[in-house]
Write an enzyme that holds these catalytic residues in place. Structure first.
Site, PDB file in Angstrom:
ATOM      1  N   ASN A  39     165.343 -57.902  46.056  1.00  0.00           N
ATOM      2  CA  ASN A  39     164.966 -58.741  44.921  1.00  0.00           C
ATOM      3  C   ASN A  39     166.105 -58.788  43.899  1.00  0.00           C
ATOM      4  OD1 ASN A  39     164.205 -55.998  44.556  1.00  0.00           O
ATOM      5  ND2 ASN A  39     162.759 -56.514  42.949  1.00  0.00           N
ATOM      6  N   GLU A  41     166.428 -59.950  40.057  1.00  0.00           N
ATOM      7  CA  GLU A  41     165.725 -60.416  38.852  1.00  0.00           C
ATOM      8  C   GLU A  41     166.681 -61.092  37.886  1.00  0.00           C
ATOM      9  OE1 GLU A  41     163.473 -56.985  37.521  1.00  0.00           O
ATOM     10  OE2 GLU A  41     162.078 -57.214  39.212  1.00  0.00           O
ATOM     11  N   GLU A  52     162.192 -60.875  50.205  1.00  0.00           N
ATOM     12  CA  GLU A  52     161.937 -61.678  51.404  1.00  0.00           C
ATOM     13  C   GLU A  52     162.712 -62.995  51.329  1.00  0.00           C
ATOM     14  OE1 GLU A  52     159.791 -60.206  49.444  1.00  0.00           O
ATOM     15  OE2 GLU A  52     158.039 -59.457  50.514  1.00  0.00           O
ATOM     16  N   CYS A  83     154.426 -61.453  48.163  1.00  0.00           N
ATOM     17  CA  CYS A  83     153.675 -62.295  47.220  1.00  0.00           C
ATOM     18  C   CYS A  83     153.265 -63.593  47.927  1.00  0.00           C
ATOM     19  CB  CYS A  83     154.527 -62.599  45.988  1.00  0.00           C
ATOM     20  SG  CYS A  83     155.810 -63.845  46.258  1.00  0.00           S
ATOM     21  N   CYS A  86     156.114 -65.886  48.983  1.00  0.00           N
ATOM     22  CA  CYS A  86     156.910 -65.395  50.118  1.00  0.00           C
ATOM     23  C   CYS A  86     156.137 -65.510  51.424  1.00  0.00           C
ATOM     24  CB  CYS A  86     157.362 -63.961  49.877  1.00  0.00           C
ATOM     25  SG  CYS A  86     158.741 -63.890  48.713  1.00  0.00           S
TER      26      CYS A  86
HETATM   27  N1  THU Z   1     158.910 -58.360  44.873  1.00  0.00           N
HETATM   28  C1  THU Z   1     159.583 -58.590  46.031  1.00  0.00           C
HETATM   29  O1  THU Z   1     160.823 -58.713  46.027  1.00  0.00           O
HETATM   30  N2  THU Z   1     158.880 -58.664  47.176  1.00  0.00           N
HETATM   31  C2  THU Z   1     157.542 -58.419  47.286  1.00  0.00           C
HETATM   32  O2  THU Z   1     157.012 -58.466  48.390  1.00  0.00           O
HETATM   33  C3  THU Z   1     156.763 -58.110  46.078  1.00  0.00           C
HETATM   34  C4  THU Z   1     157.467 -58.262  44.787  1.00  0.00           C
HETATM   35  C5  THU Z   1     159.693 -58.215  43.618  1.00  0.00           C
HETATM   36  C6  THU Z   1     159.630 -59.335  42.636  1.00  0.00           C
HETATM   37  C7  THU Z   1     160.007 -58.628  41.359  1.00  0.00           C
HETATM   38  O3  THU Z   1     161.422 -58.569  41.255  1.00  0.00           O
HETATM   39  C8  THU Z   1     159.484 -57.212  41.543  1.00  0.00           C
HETATM   40  O4  THU Z   1     159.247 -57.065  42.941  1.00  0.00           O
HETATM   41  C9  THU Z   1     158.210 -56.920  40.781  1.00  0.00           C
HETATM   42  O5  THU Z   1     157.237 -57.865  41.035  1.00  0.00           O
END
Ligand code: THU
Length: 132
Positions: A39, A41, A52, A83, A86
């Site tokens: 991820n 941000e 993902e 989520c 994804c």
């Molecule tokens: N996140 C993911 O990268 N993948 C997931 O399957 C669940 C959530 C990330 C998004 C955000 O940067 C952090 O987790 C908190 O939600």
């Protein structure tokens, strides 16, 4: 190549200063090659991207469009599930029987198929013909 190791390793590179929730994802393409994503941000929160999505982007950039296996890991008390967005992104490139392994850093895992993650998925068959 072990999807678990790839996902755990790429998770170390996650950029998650706002949630402090680092996620790693590994995808096996139909060729057998493995793609990694974490991820990323952003201070403008909605601009952040999931692990993902990063792994999917790497697969597409490498010229592959079909995935056969997915692994997602995070330091969460329960295996982390993709989520909603994804789930739709993964469904674009994999069939319903593709297994998605959800994992915690401590080693708890749960396996779900794409069909289980996204029942009733909106798919290409809904577009029919004559759209546009
Ligand atoms: N996140 C993911 O990268 N993948 C997931 O399957 C669940 C959530 C990330 C998004 C955000 O940067 C952090 O987790 C908190 O939600």
């Amino acid at each position: 190549m072990s999807l678990e190791k790839v996902a755990r390793d790429v998770r170390d590179n996650a950029y998650a200063p706002y949630s402090n929730f680092r996620v790693g994802a590994a995808i096996r393409g139909a060729s057998g090659a493995v793609y990694a994503g974490c991820n990323v941000e952003n201070v403008a929160y909605p601009e952040g991207t999931c692990a993902e999505a990063g792994a999917i982007a790497a697969m597409i950039a490498a010229g592959e469009t079909r995935l056969t296996e997915v692994y997602v890991v995070a330091d969460s008390p329960h295996p982390v599930t993709p989520c909603g967005g994804c789930r739709q992104k993964l469904a674009e490139f994999g069939t319903g029987d593709v297994v998605v392994t959800l994992a915690t850093l401590e080693g708890m895992t749960e396996a779900m198929t794409l069909a289980e993650l996204l029942p009733g998925a909106f798919g290409q068959h809904h577009l029919g013909t004559g759209h546009g």
